[in-house]
Design a protein around this motif. Structure first.
Motif, PDB file in Angstrom:
ATOM      1  N   THR A  45      35.114  46.734  -9.733  1.00  0.00           N
ATOM      2  CA  THR A  45      33.964  46.442 -10.589  1.00  0.00           C
ATOM      3  C   THR A  45      33.354  47.684 -11.225  1.00  0.00           C
TER       4      THR A  45
ATOM      5  N   THR B  58      34.323  44.706  -5.194  1.00  0.00           N
ATOM      6  CA  THR B  58      33.723  43.541  -4.553  1.00  0.00           C
ATOM      7  C   THR B  58      34.812  42.818  -3.786  1.00  0.00           C
TER       8      THR B  58
ATOM      9  N   GLU C  33      35.964  39.149  -1.726  1.00  0.00           N
ATOM     10  CA  GLU C  33      35.732  37.727  -1.492  1.00  0.00           C
ATOM     11  C   GLU C  33      36.783  37.220  -0.523  1.00  0.00           C
TER      12      GLU C  33
END
Length: 60
Positions: A9, A55, A57
């Motif tokens: 990111t 990031t 997830e």
């Protein structure tokens, strides 16, 4: 085994060489590129080292 999705990111430009190499070792090149990796302690350690650039997830 569980998997995680890692997305770049922020740019590694201007970061120390070790962080740039870690981003490359994770398979991330351009901004917003993503990879899916197995959730192992080694991968988690790499993600922790560059947590300010990526990031994470969980993938089901």
């Amino acid at each position: 085994m569980a998997q995680i999705k890692i997305t770049l990111t922020k740019s590694p430009i201007g970061r120390i060489p070790a962080q740039r190499k870690t981003v490359a070792a994770l398979g991330l090149g351009k901004l917003n590129s993503s990879v899916i990796k197995e959730d192992t302690p080694a991968i988690r350690g790499m993600v922790t080292a560059v947590s300010h650039l990526v990031t994470v997830e969980d993938v089901k």
